[in-house]
Motif scaffolding. Structure first.
Motif, PDB file in Angstrom:
ATOM      1  N   ASP A 228       0.836  -1.197   0.000  1.00  0.00           N
ATOM      2  CA  ASP A 228       0.000   0.000   0.000  1.00  0.00           C
ATOM      3  C   ASP A 228       0.868   1.243   0.000  1.00  0.00           C
ATOM      4  O   ASP A 228       1.959   1.267   0.600  1.00  0.00           O
ATOM      5  N   ASP A 379      -3.646  -4.120   1.509  1.00  0.00           N
ATOM      6  CA  ASP A 379      -4.941  -4.344   2.143  1.00  0.00           C
ATOM      7  C   ASP A 379      -6.016  -4.391   1.057  1.00  0.00           C
ATOM      8  O   ASP A 379      -6.289  -3.372   0.400  1.00  0.00           O
ATOM      9  N   PRO A 380      -6.634  -5.564   0.829  1.00  0.00           N
ATOM     10  CA  PRO A 380      -7.615  -5.674  -0.263  1.00  0.00           C
ATOM     11  C   PRO A 380      -8.893  -4.879  -0.009  1.00  0.00           C
ATOM     12  O   PRO A 380      -9.679  -4.659  -0.935  1.00  0.00           O
ATOM     13  N   THR A 381      -9.093  -4.426   1.214  1.00  0.00           N
ATOM     14  CA  THR A 381     -10.325  -3.680   1.516  1.00  0.00           C
ATOM     15  C   THR A 381     -10.181  -2.193   1.206  1.00  0.00           C
ATOM     16  O   THR A 381     -11.169  -1.459   1.215  1.00  0.00           O
ATOM     17  N   LYS A 382      -8.949  -1.731   0.928  1.00  0.00           N
ATOM     18  CA  LYS A 382      -8.748  -0.315   0.654  1.00  0.00           C
ATOM     19  C   LYS A 382      -9.211   0.023  -0.754  1.00  0.00           C
ATOM     20  O   LYS A 382      -8.987  -0.722  -1.711  1.00  0.00           O
ATOM     21  N   GLU A 383      -9.822   1.177  -0.879  1.00  0.00           N
ATOM     22  CA  GLU A 383     -10.269   1.643  -2.185  1.00  0.00           C
ATOM     23  C   GLU A 383      -9.070   2.131  -2.984  1.00  0.00           C
ATOM     24  O   GLU A 383      -8.221   2.867  -2.484  1.00  0.00           O
TER      25      GLU A 383
END
Length: 421
Positions: A228, A379-383
């Motif tokens: 990230d 982090d796969p949840t981050k836009e």
């Protein structure tokens, strides 16, 4: 095979030997005889391949053997144009070192230094002039630089000069230079713009490429770490500290980004300095010297500031941010793996930069597999927010493909699973 096979005079071979070189590099072996034969040359040469000696040595020989026309002050007979001050200084030093056994005089002019001092130097005998385009135009305008007797014209890192928007300056510099001359064009990358430029500058040029076009040194191991964006600095400091790396050259896209990263890495306990166009020439030279001597561990640089950096045995180059111009990737990692040495090129890839990696893979004709370190996985949840200039990069990519006759998006000859070149 030694330098004697290239046709160089023994005095020049002695000067090269004194610099520690006994065998010509491939670009030198291919280029020196052609230049001595008077041919115009268009040469594909990566940084660190010995390209400066490839044109400096034959020019020194030809000027030494040619009679000097007229009487009085000697005129500039060879002009070398470079895109940046650092590269100009490097080229100038090479001419001085290799020409130590000859009476030829070399002068250096570039922006950021005293114009009066440079005018005074040009008022004396000057056979060879190494210059950046902007300062040279200034000196021409002041009547201090006479190019009317130039016999040899060199464009060093021509692709970078185009990227930096020097085409108008180049056209203006050409006006007082005789049309009958030898012209040598060296470029690390070739695209449609370079070929268009060559048509207006060179006469029946010989194309010399010792490696595949737009490639990097085979000794450079290329690695991509997915991470990230907000954890890049943390990962970089961890890699440098845990692996005990020294002399690490790090690239950012902006001057502000270089300063901020250098400041944060100092807080991590790593001696770091930054160089970019807003720093004075003296500050840049002091930072570079401290980096060479090992007084600082990390040097953070922008693309323009890093052009021409010549650091022996530089083992590590890090793309903190991938460049918007894919060809800049080749220039960046060309700082390592020089002159047959090995090196590691690390790219820290945020999810928003995937499209930039695709463009780099297109010109490399190679895939660069991604990996990550435990604890630093994206982090796969981050836009993922795509930068505003992403479309600009995509447009440039499509334009380049059209110019080269490729179908947009296609990677000709793509080979899967190759992580090293």
């Amino acid at each position: 095979m030694g330098f004697s096979t290239t046709g160089l005079h023994p005095s020049l071979i002695d000067a090269v030997t004194e610099q520690g070189y006994t065998e010509p590099t491939p670009i030198q072996a291919a280029t020196i005889p052609a230049i001595l034969a008077g041919q115009d040359i268009m040469a594909g040469a990566q940084t660190g391949t010995g390209k400066t000696a490839a044109f400096a040595l034959p020019i020194l020989q030809m000027l030494s053997q040619a009679p000097i026309a007229g009487t009085g002050r000697r005129a500039i007979r060879a002009l070398v144009l470079t895109p940046t001050r650092e590269l100009a200084q490097q080229v100038y030093k090479s001419f001085v070192d290799y020409g130590k056994h000859s009476p030829l005089q070399t002068a250096l002019v570039y922006g950021g230094a005293s114009v009066n001092t440079q005018m005074a130097a040009l008022a004396g005998d000057v056979d060879i002039l190494v210059a950046t385009p902007g300062r040279l135009l200034d000196l021409i305008g002041r009547g201090a630089a006479d190019l009317s007797r130039v016999q040899h014209l060199v464009f060093d890192e021509a692709d970078r000069m185009l990227d930096m928007g020097f085409i108008d300056e180049i056209r203006r510099i050409l006006k007082p230079i005789p049309a009958v001359r030898q012209t040598l064009l060296f470029s690390a990358t070739f695209d449609a713009e370079i070929f268009d430029l060559s048509k207006s500058l060179l006469t029946n040029p010989t194309l010399i490429e010792v490696d595949a076009r737009n490639t990097v040194a085979s000794q450079v191991e290329q690695m991509v770490y997915a991470v990230d964006a907000d954890r890049k600095r943390e990962l970089l400091s961890y890699l440098i500290g845990s692996k005990n790396w020294h002399q690490v050259l790090v690239f950012t896209r902006t001057k502000q980004g270089a300063d901020e990263l250098a400041s944060e890495m100092c807080k991590d306990g790593l001696k770091t300095q930054s160089i970019h166009g807003d720093k004075s020439q003296g500050a840049r030279e002091r930072a570079l010297e401290a980096f060479r001597e090992g007084a600082i561990r990390v040097l953070v640089a922008t693309d323009v500031a890093a052009r021409g950096l010549d650091i022996d045995q530089l083992a590590y180059v890090v793309n903190y941010e991938l460049p918007y111009n894919a060809e800049d990737y080749i220039h960046r990692i060309g700082r390592t793996g020089r002159a047959g040495g090995s090196g590691i090129a690390i790219s820290l890839l945020s999810p928003a930069e995937n499209y930039l990696l695709e463009e780099i893979e297109t010109i490399l004709d190679s895939r660069l597999p991604q990996q990550w370190l435990p604890g630093y996985e994206p982090d796969p949840t981050k836009e993922v927010k795509r930068p505003r200039n992403a479309s600009k990069g995509a447009q440039k990519k499509r334009a380049r493909e059209r110019a080269l006759g490729q179908k947009p998006g296609k990677k000709p000859g793509q080979q899967q699973g190759r992580g090293r070149r």
